[in-house]
Scaffold this motif. Structure first.
Motif, PDB file in Angstrom:
ATOM      1  N   LYS A 124      10.285  16.278  28.728  1.00  0.00           N
ATOM      2  CA  LYS A 124       8.937  16.561  28.222  1.00  0.00           C
ATOM      3  C   LYS A 124       8.150  15.291  27.908  1.00  0.00           C
ATOM      4  O   LYS A 124       6.930  15.278  28.047  1.00  0.00           O
ATOM      5  N   LYS A 164       9.694  17.035  18.902  1.00  0.00           N
ATOM      6  CA  LYS A 164      10.312  17.724  20.040  1.00  0.00           C
ATOM      7  C   LYS A 164      11.432  16.890  20.647  1.00  0.00           C
ATOM      8  O   LYS A 164      11.343  15.659  20.697  1.00  0.00           O
ATOM      9  N   TYR A 170      13.754  24.968  25.644  1.00  0.00           N
ATOM     10  CA  TYR A 170      13.122  26.201  26.110  1.00  0.00           C
ATOM     11  C   TYR A 170      13.032  27.162  24.941  1.00  0.00           C
ATOM     12  O   TYR A 170      13.797  27.051  23.977  1.00  0.00           O
ATOM     13  N   ASP A 171      12.081  28.122  25.031  1.00  0.00           N
ATOM     14  CA  ASP A 171      11.889  29.125  23.985  1.00  0.00           C
ATOM     15  C   ASP A 171      11.817  28.506  22.583  1.00  0.00           C
ATOM     16  O   ASP A 171      12.289  29.100  21.618  1.00  0.00           O
ATOM     17  N   GLY A 172      11.233  27.331  22.500  1.00  0.00           N
ATOM     18  CA  GLY A 172      11.053  26.692  21.201  1.00  0.00           C
ATOM     19  C   GLY A 172      12.294  26.001  20.650  1.00  0.00           C
ATOM     20  O   GLY A 172      12.223  25.296  19.646  1.00  0.00           O
ATOM     21  N   ASN A 175      12.166  22.246  19.340  1.00  0.00           N
ATOM     22  CA  ASN A 175      10.953  21.904  18.590  1.00  0.00           C
ATOM     23  C   ASN A 175      11.184  22.156  17.105  1.00  0.00           C
ATOM     24  O   ASN A 175      11.719  23.197  16.739  1.00  0.00           O
ATOM     25  N   GLU A 201       4.500  14.998  18.640  1.00  0.00           N
ATOM     26  CA  GLU A 201       3.163  15.360  19.127  1.00  0.00           C
ATOM     27  C   GLU A 201       2.279  15.633  17.934  1.00  0.00           C
ATOM     28  O   GLU A 201       2.718  16.238  16.953  1.00  0.00           O
ATOM     29  N   LYS A 202       1.044  15.204  18.062  1.00  0.00           N
ATOM     30  CA  LYS A 202       0.061  15.581  17.059  1.00  0.00           C
ATOM     31  C   LYS A 202      -0.128  17.093  17.098  1.00  0.00           C
ATOM     32  O   LYS A 202      -0.093  17.699  18.175  1.00  0.00           O
ATOM     33  N   ALA A 204      -1.654  20.498  17.487  1.00  0.00           N
ATOM     34  CA  ALA A 204      -2.835  20.971  18.211  1.00  0.00           C
ATOM     35  C   ALA A 204      -3.405  22.172  17.459  1.00  0.00           C
ATOM     36  O   ALA A 204      -2.753  23.220  17.393  1.00  0.00           O
ATOM     37  N   GLU A 209      -3.628  30.310  22.824  1.00  0.00           N
ATOM     38  CA  GLU A 209      -2.835  29.667  23.867  1.00  0.00           C
ATOM     39  C   GLU A 209      -3.154  30.385  25.172  1.00  0.00           C
ATOM     40  O   GLU A 209      -3.232  31.616  25.216  1.00  0.00           O
ATOM     41  N   HIS A 232       2.663  33.810  21.082  1.00  0.00           N
ATOM     42  CA  HIS A 232       4.057  33.475  20.801  1.00  0.00           C
ATOM     43  C   HIS A 232       4.478  34.017  19.438  1.00  0.00           C
ATOM     44  O   HIS A 232       3.670  34.114  18.523  1.00  0.00           O
ATOM     45  N   ASN A 235       7.727  30.709  18.301  1.00  0.00           N
ATOM     46  CA  ASN A 235       7.848  29.801  19.444  1.00  0.00           C
ATOM     47  C   ASN A 235       8.234  30.458  20.759  1.00  0.00           C
ATOM     48  O   ASN A 235       8.385  29.786  21.770  1.00  0.00           O
ATOM     49  N   GLU A 274       0.808  25.631  30.734  1.00  0.00           N
ATOM     50  CA  GLU A 274       0.566  26.152  29.385  1.00  0.00           C
ATOM     51  C   GLU A 274      -0.495  25.288  28.720  1.00  0.00           C
ATOM     52  O   GLU A 274      -0.396  24.066  28.723  1.00  0.00           O
ATOM     53  N   ASN A 286      -0.214  21.820  27.239  1.00  0.00           N
ATOM     54  CA  ASN A 286       1.031  21.792  26.459  1.00  0.00           C
ATOM     55  C   ASN A 286       2.178  21.363  27.362  1.00  0.00           C
ATOM     56  O   ASN A 286       2.750  20.303  27.190  1.00  0.00           O
ATOM     57  N   GLU A 287       2.504  22.162  28.348  1.00  0.00           N
ATOM     58  CA  GLU A 287       3.560  21.763  29.279  1.00  0.00           C
ATOM     59  C   GLU A 287       3.427  22.541  30.573  1.00  0.00           C
ATOM     60  O   GLU A 287       2.721  23.542  30.644  1.00  0.00           O
TER      61      GLU A 287
HETATM   62  P1  ATP Z   1       8.966  27.379  26.714  1.00  0.00           P
HETATM   63  O1  ATP Z   1       9.834  28.561  26.472  1.00  0.00           O
HETATM   64  O2  ATP Z   1       7.529  27.722  26.960  1.00  0.00           O
HETATM   65  O3  ATP Z   1       9.521  26.409  27.711  1.00  0.00           O
HETATM   66  P2  ATP Z   1       9.391  25.223  24.856  1.00  0.00           P
HETATM   67  O4  ATP Z   1      10.684  25.342  24.154  1.00  0.00           O
HETATM   68  O5  ATP Z   1       9.310  24.270  25.986  1.00  0.00           O
HETATM   69  O6  ATP Z   1       8.895  26.653  25.280  1.00  0.00           O
HETATM   70  P3  ATP Z   1       6.843  24.322  23.826  1.00  0.00           P
HETATM   71  O7  ATP Z   1       6.082  24.946  24.906  1.00  0.00           O
HETATM   72  O8  ATP Z   1       6.867  22.837  23.730  1.00  0.00           O
HETATM   73  O9  ATP Z   1       8.348  24.854  23.737  1.00  0.00           O
HETATM   74  O10 ATP Z   1       6.321  24.872  22.429  1.00  0.00           O
HETATM   75  C1  ATP Z   1       6.508  26.228  22.063  1.00  0.00           C
HETATM   76  C2  ATP Z   1       5.322  26.682  21.256  1.00  0.00           C
HETATM   77  O11 ATP Z   1       5.174  25.862  20.082  1.00  0.00           O
HETATM   78  C3  ATP Z   1       3.978  26.541  21.965  1.00  0.00           C
HETATM   79  O12 ATP Z   1       3.765  27.606  22.854  1.00  0.00           O
HETATM   80  C4  ATP Z   1       3.045  26.503  20.782  1.00  0.00           C
HETATM   81  O13 ATP Z   1       2.880  27.779  20.231  1.00  0.00           O
HETATM   82  C5  ATP Z   1       3.795  25.652  19.793  1.00  0.00           C
HETATM   83  N1  ATP Z   1       3.465  24.208  19.966  1.00  0.00           N
HETATM   84  C6  ATP Z   1       4.027  23.344  20.831  1.00  0.00           C
HETATM   85  N2  ATP Z   1       3.485  22.108  20.751  1.00  0.00           N
HETATM   86  C7  ATP Z   1       2.536  22.181  19.786  1.00  0.00           C
HETATM   87  C8  ATP Z   1       1.611  21.242  19.208  1.00  0.00           C
HETATM   88  N3  ATP Z   1       1.559  19.958  19.591  1.00  0.00           N
HETATM   89  N4  ATP Z   1       0.780  21.696  18.233  1.00  0.00           N
HETATM   90  C9  ATP Z   1       0.824  22.986  17.822  1.00  0.00           C
HETATM   91  N5  ATP Z   1       1.672  23.903  18.308  1.00  0.00           N
HETATM   92  C10 ATP Z   1       2.518  23.535  19.279  1.00  0.00           C
END
Ligand code: ATP
Ligand code: MG
Ligand code: MG
Length: 406
Positions: A124, A164, A170-172, A175, A201-202, A204, A209, A232, A235, A274, A286-287
């Motif tokens: 990431k 992060k 994945y699935d938060g 994080n 990350e700052k 957001a 979303e 979500h 997460n 995203e 986001n990603e």
């Molecule tokens: P995925 O299952 O989508 O792969 P993931 O584990 O890769 O999830 P992220 O997409 O990085 O996780 O983040 C999950 C959720 O956390 C985001 O959809 C959002 O709701 C919240 N989030 C992530 N980054 C930030 C941010 N910088 N500021 C605020 N909320 C955030």
């Protein structure tokens, strides 16, 4: 080019060889989860054979795949062995042995999307560096290697601060949010320490979303699916509304950001972008996922070409299909495990039964062998005349307040 429809090693070296008999083309998918399963469902309609590589004997894709090789997609020898049996390689998960994919590409084996794309996306932090270099708007971010650096990042970005892990997220999972400087040290422990590879990350301040599925064909043609809103829960993607209810200007901006992001990556397939919509009308990335995505499940019922059919068309070298919606609106509701074991299955099956009372509802059950809390076990898609009407139908399905009891 070759006249034979057989896929042999000499054919594989010929990168530009046209696709002849579809039924002779075996698409090898690294991973056999629900995304692999839905790829198999789409493949069966198009006379495409999908072979999956997954360590779990009874993974969701296993029963529907043309063939299932039991083994790890993160193990070099296994991936090489798997590649020998396939005409083209693709992924349903980005956490694969990318060094081996790079080596296979050098040997002339076709990977779609390209290994370079998977390398960027599976980390990431690297992904954010890549997109910021390409001028894509992102939340500010910074690598952290010790507590001092993390505190400095907190002073710079303020709190809450999103921490992060760079990989395997994945699935938060991966994080953690620190609400103050005092929480940093615990947050870093929860993520497994700095050795895991962390960045911040700052926060957001998003009001919504959003997500865009972007498809790119082998001929480099690019098509975007309609913008959706994702909601979500802890997460984890829970509800998707299509199309997203945003002004035209935001729709255009989101599309432009998504298009630009995917244009900076190599290879064919569908990609999910995203996005965050901030209060002041900015779109931040986001990603990106280099594969079909939860935000695109609704396309199975709501679009002329589902994201799964589109992914197969793209990686095999067929023309892309029409991504536009054939129904005015769709809502997708994830069946997340509410309990362990039997009680969890009961709740999920009850919801499926209720869904079947709703007009325009379709249930998808992934057939995962084990039920766990928060695990994606299946999903339900509602299609109908408007998102507003579907929201009422969803509420009635969930037996929530605020709907007219018939
Ligand atoms: P995925 O299952 O989508 O792969 P993931 O584990 O890769 O999830 P992220 O997409 O990085 O996780 O983040 C999950 C959720 O956390 C985001 O959809 C959002 O709701 C919240 N989030 C992530 N980054 C930030 C941010 N910088 N500021 C605020 N909320 C955030
Ligand atoms: Mg992710
Ligand atoms: Mg995400």
């Amino acid at each position: 080019s070759h006249d034979s429809h057989e896929i042999d090693s000499s054919r594989r070296k010929d990168d530009d060889s046209p696709v002849h008999g579809l039924s002779e083309k075996i698409v090898g998918v690294l991973g056999g989860g629900q995304l692999g399963r839905m790829l198999c469902q789409a493949a069966s309609k198009m006379a495409i054979k999908v072979m999956v590589l997954d360590p779990s004997e009874n993974c969701p894709a296993s029963a529907l795949a043309y063939d299932h090789m039991v083994g790890s997609f993160d193990d070099s020898a296994t991936v090489e062995e798997f590649a020998k049996r396939c005409g083209v390689l693709t992924v349903e998960i980005e956490h694969v042995d990318v060094a081996t994919l790079e080596k296979l590409e050098q040997q002339g084996i076709n990977c779609e999307p390209k290994a370079s794309t998977i390398r960027i996306i599976q980390d990431k932090y690297l992904q954010k560096v890549h997109f910021s270099r390409h001028g894509i708007p992102l939340p500010e971010f910074m690598e952290i290697n010790n507590l001092e650096e993390t505190k400095r990042a907190g002073e710079l970005y303020g709190y809450p601060l999103m921490i992060k892990s760079k990989r395997s997220a994945y699935d938060g999972r991966g994080n953690v949010v620190a609400k103050s400087e005092g929480e940093l040290s615990l947050a870093i422990d929860v993520l497994g320490g700095f050795g895991r590879g962390l960045y911040v990350e700052k926060w957001a301040p998003f009001i919504k979303e959003l997500a865009v599925i972007v498809a790119r064909g082998r001929d480099n043609s690019i098509l975007c699916y309609p913008l959706v809103e994702t909601i979500h829960k802890e997460n984890i993607c829970h509800i998707v509304k299509a199309p997203a209810d945003v002004p035209w200007r935001i729709r255009k901006l989101a599309n432009d950001v998504a298009y630009k992001a995917i244009s900076s990556l190599e290879g064919a397939g569908v990609f999910a972008v995203e996005l965050f919509l901030t209060r002041d009308g900015q779109i931040l990335l986001n990603e990106v996922a280099p594969r079909p995505h939860n935000s695109g499940h609704h396309t199975i019922e709501s679009c002329y070409t589902s994201q799964f059919e589109q992914h197969l068309r793209a990686v095999v070298g067929l023309p892309l299909g029409d991504p536009s919606m054939k129904t005015p609106a769709a809502i997708m509701y994830n069946l997340l495990g509410e309990d362990e074991g039997e009680p969890g299955f009961r709740v999920a099956h009850q919801l499926i039964a209720r869904a079947l009372e709703i007009p325009g509802a379709t249930a998808h059950w992934y057939d995962k062998p084990e039920m766990r809390r928060q695990r994606k076990m299946g999903h339900i898609t509602l299609v109908g005349p408007s998102v507003g009407i579907l929201e009422v139908r969803l509420k009635s399905m969930l037996r929530e307040e605020g709907y007219e009891n018939p």
